[in-house]
Design an enzyme around this catalytic site. Structure first.
Site, PDB file in Angstrom:
ATOM      1  N   ILE A   4     -10.482  -4.359  13.899  1.00  0.00           N
ATOM      2  CA  ILE A   4     -11.187  -3.544  14.896  1.00  0.00           C
ATOM      3  C   ILE A   4     -10.526  -2.174  15.038  1.00  0.00           C
ATOM      4  O   ILE A   4     -11.175  -1.138  15.044  1.00  0.00           O
ATOM      5  CB  ILE A   4     -11.177  -4.253  16.277  1.00  0.00           C
ATOM      6  CG1 ILE A   4     -12.060  -5.499  16.233  1.00  0.00           C
ATOM      7  CG2 ILE A   4     -11.634  -3.296  17.383  1.00  0.00           C
ATOM      8  CD1 ILE A   4     -12.072  -6.281  17.525  1.00  0.00           C
TER       9      ILE A   4
ATOM     10  N   GLY B 263      22.314   0.825  14.603  1.00  0.00           N
ATOM     11  CA  GLY B 263      21.738  -0.228  15.435  1.00  0.00           C
ATOM     12  C   GLY B 263      21.789   0.134  16.901  1.00  0.00           C
ATOM     13  O   GLY B 263      22.464   1.081  17.305  1.00  0.00           O
TER      14      GLY B 263
ATOM     15  N   LYS C 140       0.825  -1.198   0.000  1.00  0.00           N
ATOM     16  CA  LYS C 140       0.000   0.000   0.000  1.00  0.00           C
ATOM     17  C   LYS C 140       0.865   1.257   0.000  1.00  0.00           C
ATOM     18  O   LYS C 140       0.547   2.245  -0.661  1.00  0.00           O
ATOM     19  CB  LYS C 140      -0.865  -0.003   1.273  1.00  0.00           C
ATOM     20  CG  LYS C 140      -2.295   0.283   0.966  1.00  0.00           C
ATOM     21  CD  LYS C 140      -3.149   0.318   2.215  1.00  0.00           C
ATOM     22  CE  LYS C 140      -2.743  -0.649   3.278  1.00  0.00           C
ATOM     23  NZ  LYS C 140      -3.034  -0.319   4.617  1.00  0.00           N
TER      24      LYS C 140
ATOM     25  N   GLN D 108      30.425   4.473  15.108  1.00  0.00           N
ATOM     26  CA  GLN D 108      30.898   4.260  16.477  1.00  0.00           C
ATOM     27  C   GLN D 108      31.810   3.037  16.564  1.00  0.00           C
ATOM     28  O   GLN D 108      32.844   3.075  17.217  1.00  0.00           O
ATOM     29  CB  GLN D 108      29.690   4.130  17.417  1.00  0.00           C
ATOM     30  CG  GLN D 108      28.854   5.427  17.445  1.00  0.00           C
ATOM     31  CD  GLN D 108      27.574   5.305  18.260  1.00  0.00           C
ATOM     32  OE1 GLN D 108      27.231   4.239  18.750  1.00  0.00           O
ATOM     33  NE2 GLN D 108      26.852   6.412  18.402  1.00  0.00           N
TER      34      GLN D 108
ATOM     35  N   GLU E 202      21.107   7.781   4.546  1.00  0.00           N
ATOM     36  CA  GLU E 202      20.145   6.997   3.753  1.00  0.00           C
ATOM     37  C   GLU E 202      18.749   7.619   3.750  1.00  0.00           C
ATOM     38  O   GLU E 202      17.973   7.384   2.829  1.00  0.00           O
ATOM     39  CB  GLU E 202      20.086   5.539   4.239  1.00  0.00           C
ATOM     40  CG  GLU E 202      19.451   5.290   5.611  1.00  0.00           C
ATOM     41  CD  GLU E 202      20.421   5.408   6.771  1.00  0.00           C
ATOM     42  OE1 GLU E 202      21.423   6.146   6.662  1.00  0.00           O
ATOM     43  OE2 GLU E 202      20.172   4.757   7.813  1.00  0.00           O
TER      44      GLU E 202
ATOM     45  N   HIS F  97      22.464   9.693   9.492  1.00  0.00           N
ATOM     46  CA  HIS F  97      21.913   8.669   8.592  1.00  0.00           C
ATOM     47  C   HIS F  97      21.688   9.255   7.192  1.00  0.00           C
ATOM     48  O   HIS F  97      20.605   9.778   6.897  1.00  0.00           O
ATOM     49  CB  HIS F  97      20.557   8.175   9.121  1.00  0.00           C
ATOM     50  CG  HIS F  97      20.658   7.347  10.350  1.00  0.00           C
ATOM     51  ND1 HIS F  97      20.739   5.974  10.326  1.00  0.00           N
ATOM     52  CD2 HIS F  97      20.692   7.695  11.654  1.00  0.00           C
ATOM     53  CE1 HIS F  97      20.814   5.514  11.557  1.00  0.00           C
ATOM     54  NE2 HIS F  97      20.790   6.535  12.389  1.00  0.00           N
TER      55      HIS F  97
ATOM     56  N   THR G  42     -11.606  -9.980  -3.052  1.00  0.00           N
ATOM     57  CA  THR G  42     -11.779  -8.554  -3.377  1.00  0.00           C
ATOM     58  C   THR G  42     -13.234  -8.150  -3.195  1.00  0.00           C
ATOM     59  O   THR G  42     -13.543  -7.106  -2.601  1.00  0.00           O
ATOM     60  CB  THR G  42     -11.320  -8.278  -4.823  1.00  0.00           C
ATOM     61  OG1 THR G  42      -9.930  -8.598  -4.904  1.00  0.00           O
ATOM     62  CG2 THR G  42     -11.533  -6.830  -5.226  1.00  0.00           C
TER      63      THR G  42
ATOM     64  N   ILE H  70       3.895   1.638  -1.228  1.00  0.00           N
ATOM     65  CA  ILE H  70       4.496   1.834  -2.555  1.00  0.00           C
ATOM     66  C   ILE H  70       3.431   2.332  -3.537  1.00  0.00           C
ATOM     67  O   ILE H  70       3.681   3.236  -4.335  1.00  0.00           O
ATOM     68  CB  ILE H  70       5.087   0.498  -3.083  1.00  0.00           C
ATOM     69  CG1 ILE H  70       6.223   0.016  -2.177  1.00  0.00           C
ATOM     70  CG2 ILE H  70       5.530   0.618  -4.538  1.00  0.00           C
ATOM     71  CD1 ILE H  70       7.539   0.698  -2.428  1.00  0.00           C
TER      72      ILE H  70
ATOM     73  N   CYS I 121      26.107   5.625  11.597  1.00  0.00           N
ATOM     74  CA  CYS I 121      25.681   5.762  12.986  1.00  0.00           C
ATOM     75  C   CYS I 121      26.428   4.770  13.876  1.00  0.00           C
ATOM     76  O   CYS I 121      27.608   4.959  14.119  1.00  0.00           O
ATOM     77  CB  CYS I 121      24.159   5.650  13.084  1.00  0.00           C
ATOM     78  SG  CYS I 121      23.513   6.587  14.483  1.00  0.00           S
TER      79      CYS I 121
HETATM   80  N1  GLN Z   1      23.041   2.879  19.491  1.00  0.00           N
HETATM   81  C1  GLN Z   1      23.769   4.002  19.024  1.00  0.00           C
HETATM   82  C2  GLN Z   1      23.366   5.288  19.703  1.00  0.00           C
HETATM   83  O1  GLN Z   1      22.328   5.357  20.291  1.00  0.00           O
HETATM   84  C3  GLN Z   1      23.638   4.133  17.517  1.00  0.00           C
HETATM   85  C4  GLN Z   1      22.256   4.438  17.064  1.00  0.00           C
HETATM   86  C5  GLN Z   1      22.075   4.226  15.606  1.00  0.00           C
HETATM   87  O2  GLN Z   1      22.875   3.556  14.959  1.00  0.00           O
HETATM   88  N2  GLN Z   1      21.009   4.716  15.061  1.00  0.00           N
HETATM   89  O3  GLN Z   1      24.084   6.258  19.667  1.00  0.00           O
END
Ligand code: GLN
Length: 549
Positions: free
Chosen positions: A148, A352, A17, A383, A516, A514, A191, A19, A379
């Protein structure tokens, strides 16, 4: 005056939906309209920020720092005028939160607060705010008709149809038309039932988009039209496309945008879809191929990194490169070593949270650094690059982020509150971190150091990118890390590390932000173009020249 197109879904979820909505936005924009896009999510969470990417896929961050549903990412990638923000994504939780706050303040003057009209009014107000002053606002309703929890949202959009009139509101319903291989039959019954369900709550769809494996035969189209009270030409077939970017043309060819324009009384110029054709062409005629490893933690649910996967593909489109992404669980590297990375032309460690597989990510960085494989860290990926450099270039044994080890002797990445008045006392760090730093969210300015890989990739020294993280590189370690060769090529206005790189390496670049989230297929993104170009050179065996510090 804004007109509205409401997009609901039936039969099953995950039909695309988001897309479909984004593609309709793209075609209408290609006919000269300005578009805004909204996602209404019936779940109770106030926003998806706290939801596991395992269950819900990526959390997309908008320019203004709102944590939103991943569909907002599709919208921004397909529609240039649709700039998502605070008013572009509402959940049941957020609507109730605001109604309850009003009730506590006494705003309802003693009235009994009810779903109709208070919740539905709140939804309608939210939709109007999100619509802004665009010519057309596309509103996608999450979930499936019959759930619901989606009822108040459907009731709100039904009311908008009555209030604004049939020439300002279009209802699009997306359904599944399955093929049953054992009887070689296409089934329209689901449908029919789904539209019946929608009509029972007062919404007659104007357009049906039927998802199926193959194009819908005319007979079936006629049958669906007859049973659902929808015009035959308004039954649009959306078959499985081998390329996402073919969908705008697929829909336009069937007159999807014409039907919308006619109902809204709009006389529009022809659609200019040449940019979408150019994308499909570039994807189909690559001049080289690269293998890129993505080392992360949610590798069996690709939606967890959807913007990043897309951005890598955009890098491929703009360099005429086929990008084969290999999804590698960092835990597997911990258990089986880095052999799986040997044939790669590029390595990415994405963002992450949480410590699972963290050492595997650090090993992947080391492997990329020592073997001259292009590395892009995002990100958390930046680190871990800093941690790796601290341990193996600066000799800081046991260096770590306090996110994963509160008692590390070298907290090279930590909450600002932890490193700004560093006492060296780990007990105190423990207590302070409970208070937590807040997330750094949304677009912020970054200054890039002239002559660095970062600045040459962007072709600029002032950029703006989106953030979503809590921890920062510890400025107290910057001198030691610089002396060991790490270059801090991007800094925020408040002197936080935004980008790092290693000059002697063919391509070793990482960002705290980020990139992306701001990549789209038509424009690509400088960082991803530059990374994929480096991967191409790696695959051709010609290592790019080392950049001067
Ligand atoms: N966990 C890391 C932080 O909180 C990196 C977060 C992330 O990669 N978006 O800084």
């Amino acid at each position: 005056m804004t007109s509205y197109v409401f997009i609901t879904g039936g039969v099953v979820s995950s039909l695309g939906k988001g897309i479909t909505s984004a593609c309709l936005g793209a075609i209408l924009e290609a006919r000269g309209l300005t578009i805004s896009m909204i996602k209404l999510d019936p779940y109770i969470n106030v926003d998806p920020g706290t939801m596991s990417p395992f269950q819900h896929g990526e959390v997309f961050v908008t320019q203004d720092g709102t944590e939103t549903d991943l569909d907002l990412g599709h919208y921004e990638r397909f529609v240039r005028t649709a700039k998502g923000g605070r008013h572009s994504n509402y959940t049941t939780g957020r609507i109730y939160e605001s109604v309850i706050a009003k009730e506590r303040r006494g705003d309802y003057l003693g009235a009994t607060v009810q779903v109709i009209p208070h919740i539905t009014d709140e939804i309608k107000q939210g939709v109007k705010k999100g619509a802004g002053d665009a010519d057309i606002c596309l509103v996608e309703i999450g979930g499936t008709v019959g759930d619901i929890e989606s009822l108040p949202f459907l009731e709100a959009i039904r009311q908008m149809g009555i209030e604004l009139g049939h020439d300002r509101v279009v209802y699009v319903h997306l359904t599944l038309v399955p093929y049953i291989p054992t009887s070689s039959e296409i089934k329209t019954k689901p449908t029919q039932h789904s539209v019946k369900e929608l009509r029972s709550i007062g919404i007659q769809p104007d357009i049906l988009v039927c998802r199926s494996e193959k194009p819908l035969p005319d007979d079936e189209r006629r049958k669906i039209a007859l049973f659902t009270n929808v015009q035959e030409k308004a039954v649009i077939s959306a078959w499985d496309a081998d390329d996402l970017y073919k969908i705008p043309a697929m829909m336009h060819d069937q007159g999807f945008d014409d039907i919308v324009a006619r109902q809204l009384g709009l006389d529009l110029p022809a659609a200019d879809l040449h940019e979408w054709e150019a994308i499909v062409d570039a994807k189909q005629n690559p001049s080289a191929e690269v293998n890129v490893a993505m080392v992360g933690k949610y590798m069996n649910l690709k939606d967890s990194y959807i913007s990043l996967v897309e951005a890598l593909q955009h890098g491929g489109i703009h360099t005429h490169t086929r990008v084969n992404i290999h999804y590698i669980e960092s835990r597997d590297i911990e258990e089986q070593g880095v052999d799986c990375l040997r044939d790669m032309d590029g390595i990415v460690v994405p963002g992450g949270f949480g410590d699972r597989g963290i050492e595997g990510k650090i090993d992947a960085v080391r492997f990329a650094r020592e073997n001259g494989i292009p590395y892009l860290g995002i990100c958390l990926g930046m680190q871990v690059a800093v941690i790796e450099a601290a341990r193996n270039l600066a000799g800081l044994k046991g260096a770590m982020s306090t996110e994963f080890d509160k008692k590390t002797p070298h907290p090279v990445v930590a909450l600002i509150t932890e490193w700004q008045d560093q006492t060296g006392d780990t007990e105190e760090r423990d207590e302070q971190s409970d208070m937590g730093g807040t997330m750094r969210l949304g677009a912020q300015a970054v200054a890039l150091q002239e002559g660095t890989l970062a600045a040459t990739s962007y072709g600029a020294t002032e950029i703006e990118e989106r953030h979503r993280h809590r921890y920062e590189v510890n400025n107290n370690y910057r001198d030691q890390l610089s002396a060991a060769g790490l270059v801090f090529s991007g800094l925020s206005v408040d002197d936080l590390v935004e980008m790092v790189e290693l000059p002697g390496h063919p391509f070793f670049l990482a960002s705290q932000f980020h990139p992306e989230f701001t990549s789209n297929p038509r424009d690509g993104h400088p960082l991803f173009k530059s990374f994929i170009s480096a991967a191409r050179e790696h695959s051709a065996g010609e290592l790019p020249k080392a950049k001067e510090a």
